[in-house]
Motif scaffolding. Structure first.
Motif, PDB file in Angstrom:
ATOM      1  N   VAL A 247       0.842  -1.207   0.000  1.00 19.23           N
ATOM      2  CA  VAL A 247       0.000   0.000   0.000  1.00 19.23           C
ATOM      3  C   VAL A 247       0.874   1.254   0.000  1.00 19.23           C
ATOM      4  CG1 VAL A 247      -1.707   1.327   1.311  1.00 19.23           C
ATOM      5  CG2 VAL A 247      -1.937  -1.157   1.128  1.00 19.23           C
ATOM      6  N   MET A 248       1.926   1.253   0.815  1.00 21.88           N
ATOM      7  CA  MET A 248       2.812   2.421   0.874  1.00 21.88           C
ATOM      8  C   MET A 248       3.533   2.661  -0.444  1.00 21.88           C
ATOM      9  SD  MET A 248       4.559   2.533   4.634  1.00 21.88           S
ATOM     10  CE  MET A 248       3.597   3.110   6.034  1.00 21.88           C
ATOM     11  N   ILE A 249       3.952   1.585  -1.088  1.00 27.01           N
ATOM     12  CA  ILE A 249       4.617   1.736  -2.390  1.00 27.01           C
ATOM     13  C   ILE A 249       3.665   2.364  -3.402  1.00 27.01           C
ATOM     14  CG2 ILE A 249       5.569   0.441  -4.345  1.00 27.01           C
ATOM     15  CD1 ILE A 249       6.744  -1.524  -2.313  1.00 27.01           C
ATOM     16  N   ARG A 250       2.408   1.911  -3.411  1.00 25.75           N
ATOM     17  CA  ARG A 250       1.420   2.490  -4.329  1.00 25.75           C
ATOM     18  C   ARG A 250       1.168   3.964  -4.018  1.00 25.75           C
ATOM     19  NH1 ARG A 250      -4.047   0.378  -5.242  1.00 25.75           N
ATOM     20  NH2 ARG A 250      -3.803   1.608  -7.116  1.00 25.75           N
ATOM     21  N   GLN A 251       1.084   4.307  -2.717  1.00 22.44           N
ATOM     22  CA  GLN A 251       0.843   5.698  -2.345  1.00 22.44           C
ATOM     23  C   GLN A 251       2.022   6.578  -2.739  1.00 22.44           C
ATOM     24  OE1 GLN A 251      -1.995   6.901  -1.233  1.00 22.44           O
ATOM     25  NE2 GLN A 251      -1.218   8.997  -1.061  1.00 22.44           N
ATOM     26  N   MET A 252       3.243   6.083  -2.562  1.00 21.26           N
ATOM     27  CA  MET A 252       4.412   6.863  -2.959  1.00 21.26           C
ATOM     28  C   MET A 252       4.483   7.018  -4.476  1.00 21.26           C
ATOM     29  SD  MET A 252       5.682   7.922  -0.231  1.00 21.26           S
ATOM     30  CE  MET A 252       7.001   8.778  -1.089  1.00 21.26           C
ATOM     31  N   ASP A 253       4.053   5.991  -5.220  1.00 26.84           N
ATOM     32  CA  ASP A 253       3.975   6.112  -6.678  1.00 26.84           C
ATOM     33  C   ASP A 253       2.984   7.196  -7.078  1.00 26.84           C
ATOM     34  OD1 ASP A 253       5.869   4.184  -7.119  1.00 26.84           O
ATOM     35  OD2 ASP A 253       4.434   2.550  -7.419  1.00 26.84           O
ATOM     36  N   LEU A 254       1.873   7.278  -6.340  1.00 28.67           N
ATOM     37  CA  LEU A 254       0.890   8.333  -6.618  1.00 28.67           C
ATOM     38  C   LEU A 254       1.509   9.706  -6.388  1.00 28.67           C
ATOM     39  CD1 LEU A 254      -2.085   9.277  -7.114  1.00 28.67           C
ATOM     40  CD2 LEU A 254      -2.404   9.123  -4.649  1.00 28.67           C
ATOM     41  N   PHE A 255       2.209   9.868  -5.280  1.00 32.06           N
ATOM     42  CA  PHE A 255       2.832  11.154  -4.994  1.00 32.06           C
ATOM     43  C   PHE A 255       3.862  11.520  -6.062  1.00 32.06           C
ATOM     44  CE2 PHE A 255       2.074  10.642  -0.154  1.00 32.06           C
ATOM     45  CZ  PHE A 255       0.822  11.221  -0.284  1.00 32.06           C
ATOM     46  N   SER A 256       4.573  10.526  -6.562  1.00 31.68           N
ATOM     47  CA  SER A 256       5.649  10.792  -7.523  1.00 31.68           C
ATOM     48  C   SER A 256       5.138  11.059  -8.929  1.00 31.68           C
ATOM     49  CB  SER A 256       6.637   9.617  -7.552  1.00 31.68           C
ATOM     50  OG  SER A 256       7.200   9.396  -6.280  1.00 31.68           O
ATOM     51  N   ASN A 257       4.043  10.396  -9.311  1.00 27.31           N
ATOM     52  CA  ASN A 257       3.629  10.402 -10.720  1.00 27.31           C
ATOM     53  C   ASN A 257       2.312  11.109 -11.000  1.00 27.31           C
ATOM     54  OD1 ASN A 257       5.904   8.744 -11.355  1.00 27.31           O
ATOM     55  ND2 ASN A 257       4.771   6.951 -10.628  1.00 27.31           N
ATOM     56  N   ALA A 258       1.505  11.392  -9.977  1.00 24.54           N
ATOM     57  CA  ALA A 258       0.208  12.034 -10.229  1.00 24.54           C
ATOM     58  C   ALA A 258       0.421  13.462 -10.723  1.00 24.54           C
ATOM     59  CB  ALA A 258      -0.636  12.031  -8.960  1.00 24.54           C
ATOM     60  N   PRO A 259      -0.346  13.915 -11.714  1.00 23.72           N
ATOM     61  CA  PRO A 259      -0.196  15.294 -12.206  1.00 23.72           C
ATOM     62  C   PRO A 259      -0.617  16.306 -11.150  1.00 23.72           C
ATOM     63  CG  PRO A 259      -2.127  14.233 -13.183  1.00 23.72           C
ATOM     64  CD  PRO A 259      -1.394  13.160 -12.432  1.00 23.72           C
TER      65      PRO A 259
ATOM     66  N   HIS B 179      -6.020   1.659   6.003  1.00 25.26           N
ATOM     67  CA  HIS B 179      -7.137   2.567   5.724  1.00 25.26           C
ATOM     68  C   HIS B 179      -7.027   3.805   6.606  1.00 25.26           C
ATOM     69  CE1 HIS B 179     -11.196   3.963   4.796  1.00 25.26           C
ATOM     70  NE2 HIS B 179     -11.405   4.079   6.101  1.00 25.26           N
ATOM     71  N   SER B 180      -6.714   3.609   7.887  1.00 21.56           N
ATOM     72  CA  SER B 180      -6.550   4.741   8.811  1.00 21.56           C
ATOM     73  C   SER B 180      -5.376   5.615   8.381  1.00 21.56           C
ATOM     74  CB  SER B 180      -6.342   4.237  10.236  1.00 21.56           C
ATOM     75  OG  SER B 180      -7.435   3.451  10.662  1.00 21.56           O
ATOM     76  N   TRP B 181      -4.274   4.982   7.943  1.00 20.02           N
ATOM     77  CA  TRP B 181      -3.104   5.747   7.503  1.00 20.02           C
ATOM     78  C   TRP B 181      -3.409   6.573   6.261  1.00 20.02           C
ATOM     79  CZ3 TRP B 181       0.308   5.072   3.149  1.00 20.02           C
ATOM     80  CH2 TRP B 181       1.484   5.800   3.231  1.00 20.02           C
TER      81      TRP B 181
ATOM     82  N   ARG C 110      -5.321   9.889  -2.343  1.00 17.71           N
ATOM     83  CA  ARG C 110      -4.840   8.599  -1.853  1.00 17.71           C
ATOM     84  C   ARG C 110      -5.287   7.486  -2.787  1.00 17.71           C
ATOM     85  NH1 ARG C 110      -8.514  10.665   1.988  1.00 17.71           N
ATOM     86  NH2 ARG C 110     -10.598   9.707   1.863  1.00 17.71           N
ATOM     87  N   VAL C 111      -4.563   6.388  -2.706  1.00 14.27           N
ATOM     88  CA  VAL C 111      -4.911   5.207  -3.489  1.00 14.27           C
ATOM     89  C   VAL C 111      -6.042   4.471  -2.786  1.00 14.27           C
ATOM     90  CG1 VAL C 111      -2.589   4.980  -4.423  1.00 14.27           C
ATOM     91  CG2 VAL C 111      -3.182   3.810  -2.294  1.00 14.27           C
ATOM     92  N   THR C 112      -6.681   3.589  -3.512  1.00  8.83           N
ATOM     93  CA  THR C 112      -7.719   2.747  -2.926  1.00  8.83           C
ATOM     94  C   THR C 112      -7.103   1.415  -2.489  1.00  8.83           C
ATOM     95  OG1 THR C 112      -8.289   1.890  -5.120  1.00  8.83           O
ATOM     96  CG2 THR C 112      -9.542   3.791  -4.310  1.00  8.83           C
ATOM     97  N   LEU C 113      -7.697   0.825  -1.486  1.00  7.45           N
ATOM     98  CA  LEU C 113      -7.234  -0.484  -1.019  1.00  7.45           C
ATOM     99  C   LEU C 113      -7.815  -1.559  -1.937  1.00  7.45           C
ATOM    100  CD1 LEU C 113      -7.540  -0.095   2.857  1.00  7.45           C
ATOM    101  CD2 LEU C 113      -5.451  -0.169   1.498  1.00  7.45           C
ATOM    102  N   SER C 114      -7.170  -1.764  -3.061  1.00  6.16           N
ATOM    103  CA  SER C 114      -7.652  -2.715  -4.060  1.00  6.16           C
ATOM    104  C   SER C 114      -7.522  -4.150  -3.546  1.00  6.16           C
ATOM    105  CB  SER C 114      -6.862  -2.563  -5.364  1.00  6.16           C
ATOM    106  OG  SER C 114      -6.939  -1.228  -5.839  1.00  6.16           O
ATOM    107  N   TRP C 115      -8.410  -5.000  -4.044  1.00  4.89           N
ATOM    108  CA  TRP C 115      -8.419  -6.404  -3.614  1.00  4.89           C
ATOM    109  C   TRP C 115      -7.125  -7.115  -3.978  1.00  4.89           C
ATOM    110  CZ3 TRP C 115      -7.652  -9.980  -7.400  1.00  4.89           C
ATOM    111  CH2 TRP C 115      -7.897  -9.572  -8.712  1.00  4.89           C
ATOM    112  N   TRP C 116      -6.506  -6.701  -5.102  1.00  4.91           N
ATOM    113  CA  TRP C 116      -5.314  -7.417  -5.558  1.00  4.91           C
ATOM    114  C   TRP C 116      -4.136  -7.229  -4.598  1.00  4.91           C
ATOM    115  CZ3 TRP C 116      -0.770  -4.949  -6.330  1.00  4.91           C
ATOM    116  CH2 TRP C 116      -0.798  -3.576  -6.577  1.00  4.91           C
ATOM    117  N   ILE C 117      -4.133  -6.129  -3.816  1.00  2.00           N
ATOM    118  CA  ILE C 117      -3.058  -5.925  -2.844  1.00  2.00           C
ATOM    119  C   ILE C 117      -3.092  -7.025  -1.795  1.00  2.00           C
ATOM    120  CG2 ILE C 117      -2.188  -4.389  -1.035  1.00  2.00           C
ATOM    121  CD1 ILE C 117      -3.150  -2.047  -2.681  1.00  2.00           C
ATOM    122  N   PHE C 118      -4.304  -7.344  -1.322  1.00  2.00           N
ATOM    123  CA  PHE C 118      -4.440  -8.377  -0.301  1.00  2.00           C
ATOM    124  C   PHE C 118      -4.147  -9.759  -0.881  1.00  2.00           C
ATOM    125  CE2 PHE C 118      -6.955  -4.798   1.067  1.00  2.00           C
ATOM    126  CZ  PHE C 118      -6.645  -4.701   2.405  1.00  2.00           C
TER     127      PHE C 118
END
Length: 490
Positions: free
Chosen positions: A139-151, A439-441, A448-456
């Motif tokens: 989840v953290m890796i996905r969130q950091m990717d969002l911060f790095s790549n989102a316009p 989710h709390s974080w 923020r990214v969504t907690l997709s099922w594929w992560i779990f």
């Protein structure tokens, strides 16, 4: 605990020769203490080796001298005692209570493998921690990717922000410096302003709109910039026009979110309306900018107001062509040193400045990766220990199965089945815990990214594959052993 049954005969012999239960417990606690003390010494040395890497992650000056301070040494001493008691009490209690007659007749093995033992519970607990950390890290890796790549609504690539002096002498040299910088081959745009589009040191203001009796009840981010600001940072207009080049005329650019905060549905509705800032800055809205993030992506959209104010420009934004950047920066520094010999030339790339917004989250992500790797490694050790224990206790069963025609593949599958069940139980506990915590974080970020099922699913599959790789090596060795050796009488 895994080796306790293997030492049953030793305990039986010692009891027959007169050893008391207390003596046996002290012996096993001493053995555990020696192992723990050796581990602490090795850990101390390892800590000295990895301390520079940790210092790099947390960006703090950490030296090996910290490990030798009295509080740390006291902590290590207490840790040795506590871990010895936690790790040694249960095995010593189990071993010391063995009945010597049963121990000497090897009747403990069958009983030891039945039921939900502490060994299985500890393996489940280890994999709960490991899987929770794996899911959290993904989840953290996905969130950091969002911060790095989102316009963010503006261009942040190949833009250098250079600190500009704000004294009265520097004010008279702005146009000269602008012309010198613009003449450089690889400098495409030059804008003097109070700061780039995304900044943590923004000015916040209320305004008076269209001769209203009161100022706005909400605050907007106020930036001061020249007419090149939009082109330098590639901020598009959705209505109206850019500033005029005349610095003596007060004009305003506002963002779409600013228009919505005023209560207008369309950007065109606010054009040419009067706006007053701080009293003396009175003018008209000439253009509406497309929304952009004036702070980090951790926050939502905020109303933005831009106007000209030449006296407080403290930054020069340079849009480079992306050619020979070091040579271009050297040329810029040469101009700076010539015009401002008493000022230090300081600059920062805009994308690097934005990356600093997420330094804490990036550090946390790196630490999560580190601890997830440790948790997985420790879990595999525990799993391998349990697999070794079960292989030793079922060696005759495996020998009989092989004699009756069971294949190596079938024995490995049979052997691994229980461990998959244990990992499945751990997953059912870890997934909701990790989901709730992450989710709390994530609630701390507007974007923020969504907690997709594929992560779990990915977290579960990773742990299963690692566990099967760990168990299969031990199961394969047991399955390929000579059945004659396994079926020999004791």
């Amino acid at each position: 605990t895994a080796n306790s049954v293997n030492r049953a005969r030793e305990v039986g012999v010692r009891k027959v020769l007169g050893s008391s239960r207390g003596q046996l417990q002290r012996q096993f606690l001493l053995e555990t203490g020696l192992i723990v003390a050796g581990a602490v010494v090795l850990a101390f040395g390892l800590a000295e080796l990895v301390l520079p890497a940790v210092a790099g992650i947390v960006e703090r000056p950490l030296s090996a001298a910290l490990l030798k301070q009295p509080p740390v040494l006291l902590f290590l001493g207490v840790l040795t005692i506590v871990v010895t008691l936690l790790a040694g009490s249960y095995p010593s209690a189990v071993l010391s209570r063995f009945n010597p007659s049963e121990a000497l007749r090897s009747k403990l093995a069958a009983r030891a493998v039945k039921g939900i033992s502490l060994r299985r519970t500890l393996v489940i607990l280890q994999f709960v921690i490991a899987q929770a950390l794996i899911i959290g890290t993904l989840v953290m890796i996905r969130q950091m990717d969002l911060f790095s790549n989102a316009p963010m609504g503006f261009d942040k690539d190949a833009i250098v922000d250079v600190e500009f002096p704000t004294d009265s002498v520097a004010l008279t040299k702005q146009d000269y410096v602008r012309n010198r910088l613009a003449a450089l081959k690889d400098v495409r745009q030059v804008s003097f302003n109070s700061g780039g589009p995304a900044n943590e040191g923004n000015n916040w203001s209320t305004v008076t709109f269209n001769h209203a009796a009161e100022k706005t009840t909400w605050w907007s981010i106020t930036k001061f910039a020249d007419s090149n600001y939009l082109s330098t940072y590639s901020i598009p207009l959705v209505a109206g026009n850019n500033f005029r080049a005349n610095d003596s005329v007060t004009e305003f650019l506002v963002s779409e979110d600013f228009v919505r905060a005023l209560g207008f549905p369309h950007p065109q509705d606010v054009l040419n309306k009067e706006l007053n800032l701080w009293g003396p800055l009175d003018g008209h809205i000439v253009g509406v900018m497309k929304d952009f993030h004036a702070t980090s992506l951790k926050d939502g959209m905020i109303p933005v107001l831009i106007t000209k104010f030449k006296r407080i420009y403290s930054n020069a934004g340079l849009k480079l062509s992306g050619g020979n950047v070091p040579a271009t920066l050297a040329a810029v520094q040469k101009i700076w040193n010539t015009v401002f010999p008493n000022n230090v030339f300081e600059y920062q790339f805009l994308d690097q400045h934005i990356a600093e917004f997420y330094k804490q989250e990036r550090q946390l992500s790196q630490i999560y990766k580190f601890f997830a790797a440790i948790a997985i490694f420790l879990s595999c050790l525990g799993l391998y220990g349990l697999a070794s224990f079960m292989a030793a206790q079922r060696i005759k069963e495996i020998g009989i199965r092989k004699v009756l025609g069971a294949s190596v593949q079938g024995i490995v599958v049979l052997f691994s089945r229980e461990f998959v069940v244990l990992i499945g139980i751990a997953y059912l506990i870890a997934a909701p815990l990790a989901g709730w915590y992450m989710h709390s974080w994530l609630q701390g970020f507007e974007n923020r990214v969504t907690l997709s099922w594929w992560i779990f699913v990915a977290g579960g599959l990773i742990s299963v594959l690692i566990a099967l790789a760990t168990v299969s090596s031990r199961a394969l060795r047991a399955a390929t052993a000579n059945p004659v050796q396994a079926l020999k009488t004791d």
